[in-house]
Write a protein that holds these residues in place. Structure first.
Motif, PDB file in Angstrom:
ATOM      1  N   SER A 105      -5.466  17.037   3.447  1.00  0.00           N
ATOM      2  CA  SER A 105      -5.699  17.953   4.552  1.00  0.00           C
ATOM      3  C   SER A 105      -5.639  19.378   4.034  1.00  0.00           C
ATOM      4  O   SER A 105      -4.741  19.721   3.256  1.00  0.00           O
ATOM      5  CB  SER A 105      -4.626  17.755   5.631  1.00  0.00           C
ATOM      6  N   LEU A 110       0.851  -1.175   0.000  1.00  0.00           N
ATOM      7  CA  LEU A 110       0.000   0.000   0.000  1.00  0.00           C
ATOM      8  C   LEU A 110       0.895   1.236   0.000  1.00  0.00           C
ATOM      9  O   LEU A 110       1.801   1.365   0.822  1.00  0.00           O
ATOM     10  CB  LEU A 110      -0.896   0.013   1.233  1.00  0.00           C
ATOM     11  N   VAL A 111       0.634   2.143  -0.934  1.00  0.00           N
ATOM     12  CA  VAL A 111       1.370   3.401  -1.006  1.00  0.00           C
ATOM     13  C   VAL A 111       0.461   4.493  -0.454  1.00  0.00           C
ATOM     14  O   VAL A 111      -0.671   4.654  -0.908  1.00  0.00           O
ATOM     15  CB  VAL A 111       1.792   3.732  -2.448  1.00  0.00           C
ATOM     16  N   SER A 112       0.946   5.217   0.541  1.00  0.00           N
ATOM     17  CA  SER A 112       0.185   6.327   1.120  1.00  0.00           C
ATOM     18  C   SER A 112       0.650   7.630   0.496  1.00  0.00           C
ATOM     19  O   SER A 112       1.847   7.890   0.407  1.00  0.00           O
ATOM     20  CB  SER A 112       0.392   6.389   2.633  1.00  0.00           C
ATOM     21  N   VAL A 113      -0.312   8.422   0.060  1.00  0.00           N
ATOM     22  CA  VAL A 113      -0.024   9.727  -0.536  1.00  0.00           C
ATOM     23  C   VAL A 113      -0.671  10.772   0.358  1.00  0.00           C
ATOM     24  O   VAL A 113      -1.874  10.726   0.623  1.00  0.00           O
ATOM     25  CB  VAL A 113      -0.592   9.834  -1.968  1.00  0.00           C
ATOM     26  N   LEU A 114       0.116  11.713   0.843  1.00  0.00           N
ATOM     27  CA  LEU A 114      -0.370  12.766   1.720  1.00  0.00           C
ATOM     28  C   LEU A 114      -0.385  14.080   0.946  1.00  0.00           C
ATOM     29  O   LEU A 114       0.656  14.514   0.435  1.00  0.00           O
ATOM     30  CB  LEU A 114       0.529  12.887   2.957  1.00  0.00           C
ATOM     31  N   SER A 124      -2.783   0.413  -5.720  1.00  0.00           N
ATOM     32  CA  SER A 124      -2.889   0.123  -4.296  1.00  0.00           C
ATOM     33  C   SER A 124      -2.495   1.383  -3.519  1.00  0.00           C
ATOM     34  O   SER A 124      -1.397   1.488  -2.975  1.00  0.00           O
ATOM     35  CB  SER A 124      -1.986  -1.062  -3.932  1.00  0.00           C
ATOM     36  N   LEU A 125      -3.419   2.346  -3.503  1.00  0.00           N
ATOM     37  CA  LEU A 125      -3.138   3.661  -2.941  1.00  0.00           C
ATOM     38  C   LEU A 125      -4.062   4.000  -1.786  1.00  0.00           C
ATOM     39  O   LEU A 125      -5.234   3.621  -1.762  1.00  0.00           O
ATOM     40  CB  LEU A 125      -3.327   4.743  -4.012  1.00  0.00           C
ATOM     41  N   GLU A 126      -3.521   4.758  -0.865  1.00  0.00           N
ATOM     42  CA  GLU A 126      -4.283   5.382   0.206  1.00  0.00           C
ATOM     43  C   GLU A 126      -3.999   6.871   0.081  1.00  0.00           C
ATOM     44  O   GLU A 126      -2.836   7.282   0.075  1.00  0.00           O
ATOM     45  CB  GLU A 126      -3.785   4.858   1.558  1.00  0.00           C
ATOM     46  N   ILE A 127      -5.043   7.688  -0.083  1.00  0.00           N
ATOM     47  CA  ILE A 127      -4.859   9.128  -0.252  1.00  0.00           C
ATOM     48  C   ILE A 127      -5.394   9.830   0.988  1.00  0.00           C
ATOM     49  O   ILE A 127      -6.541   9.641   1.385  1.00  0.00           O
ATOM     50  CB  ILE A 127      -5.585   9.635  -1.505  1.00  0.00           C
ATOM     51  N   ILE A 128      -4.533  10.649   1.589  1.00  0.00           N
ATOM     52  CA  ILE A 128      -4.905  11.423   2.774  1.00  0.00           C
ATOM     53  C   ILE A 128      -4.758  12.895   2.389  1.00  0.00           C
ATOM     54  O   ILE A 128      -3.680  13.325   1.994  1.00  0.00           O
ATOM     55  CB  ILE A 128      -3.993  11.090   3.965  1.00  0.00           C
TER      56      ILE A 128
END
Length: 60
Positions: free
Chosen positions: A50, A16-20, A44-48
Protein backbone atom coordinates in the motif's frame (compact mmCIF):
# COMPACT_ATOMS: atom_id res chain seq x y z
CA UNK A 1 -2.04 -29.52 11.91
CA UNK A 2 0.37 -27.78 9.50
CA UNK A 3 2.35 -25.79 12.11
CA UNK A 4 5.16 -28.34 12.28
CA UNK A 5 5.68 -28.82 8.55
CA UNK A 6 9.11 -27.90 7.17
CA UNK A 7 9.60 -25.47 4.30
CA UNK A 8 10.23 -28.50 2.07
CA UNK A 9 6.62 -29.68 2.56
CA UNK A 10 4.31 -29.31 -0.45
CA UNK A 11 3.26 -25.67 -0.80
CA UNK A 12 -0.42 -26.52 -0.40
CA UNK A 13 0.30 -27.93 3.09
CA UNK A 14 2.39 -25.04 4.46
CA UNK A 15 1.06 -22.03 6.31
CA UNK A 16 0.52 -18.89 4.29
CA UNK A 17 2.62 -15.97 5.53
CA UNK A 18 1.18 -12.52 4.84
CA UNK A 19 3.61 -9.65 4.42
CA UNK A 20 2.22 -6.12 4.57
CA UNK A 21 4.33 -3.33 3.05
CA UNK A 22 3.05 0.17 3.79
CA UNK A 23 4.84 3.30 2.63
CA UNK A 24 4.17 7.01 2.42
CA UNK A 25 6.37 9.01 0.05
CA UNK A 26 8.86 6.13 -0.07
CA UNK A 27 8.42 4.81 -3.63
CA UNK A 28 12.16 4.16 -3.95
CA UNK A 29 12.10 1.78 -0.98
CA UNK A 30 9.14 -0.34 -2.11
CA UNK A 31 11.17 -2.17 -4.79
CA UNK A 32 13.91 -2.98 -2.25
CA UNK A 33 11.35 -4.23 0.26
CA UNK A 34 9.64 -6.43 -2.34
CA UNK A 35 12.97 -7.88 -3.47
CA UNK A 36 13.84 -8.67 0.13
CA UNK A 37 10.56 -10.52 0.71
CA UNK A 38 10.85 -12.44 -2.57
CA UNK A 39 14.44 -13.46 -1.74
CA UNK A 40 13.27 -15.48 1.28
CA UNK A 41 13.49 -19.27 1.16
CA UNK A 42 9.90 -19.66 2.32
CA UNK A 43 7.66 -19.48 -0.73
CA UNK A 44 4.13 -19.66 0.65
CA UNK A 45 3.74 -15.89 0.75
CA UNK A 46 1.02 -13.34 0.26
CA UNK A 47 2.35 -9.80 -0.30
CA UNK A 48 0.09 -6.81 0.28
CA UNK A 49 1.53 -3.40 -0.66
CA UNK A 50 0.00 0.00 0.00
CA UNK A 51 1.34 3.44 -0.83
CA UNK A 52 -0.77 4.96 1.99
CA UNK A 53 -2.16 7.92 0.02
CA UNK A 54 1.12 9.35 -1.25
CA UNK A 55 0.65 12.33 -3.58
CA UNK A 56 1.08 11.72 -7.32
CA UNK A 57 3.86 14.32 -7.33
CA UNK A 58 6.42 13.27 -4.66
CA UNK A 59 7.77 16.85 -4.41
CA UNK A 60 4.51 18.03 -2.78
Amino acid sequence: MTDDLPDSAPSDRRLLVSVLLVAHRQKDLIADALESVLAQDYSSLEIIASDNCSPADPST
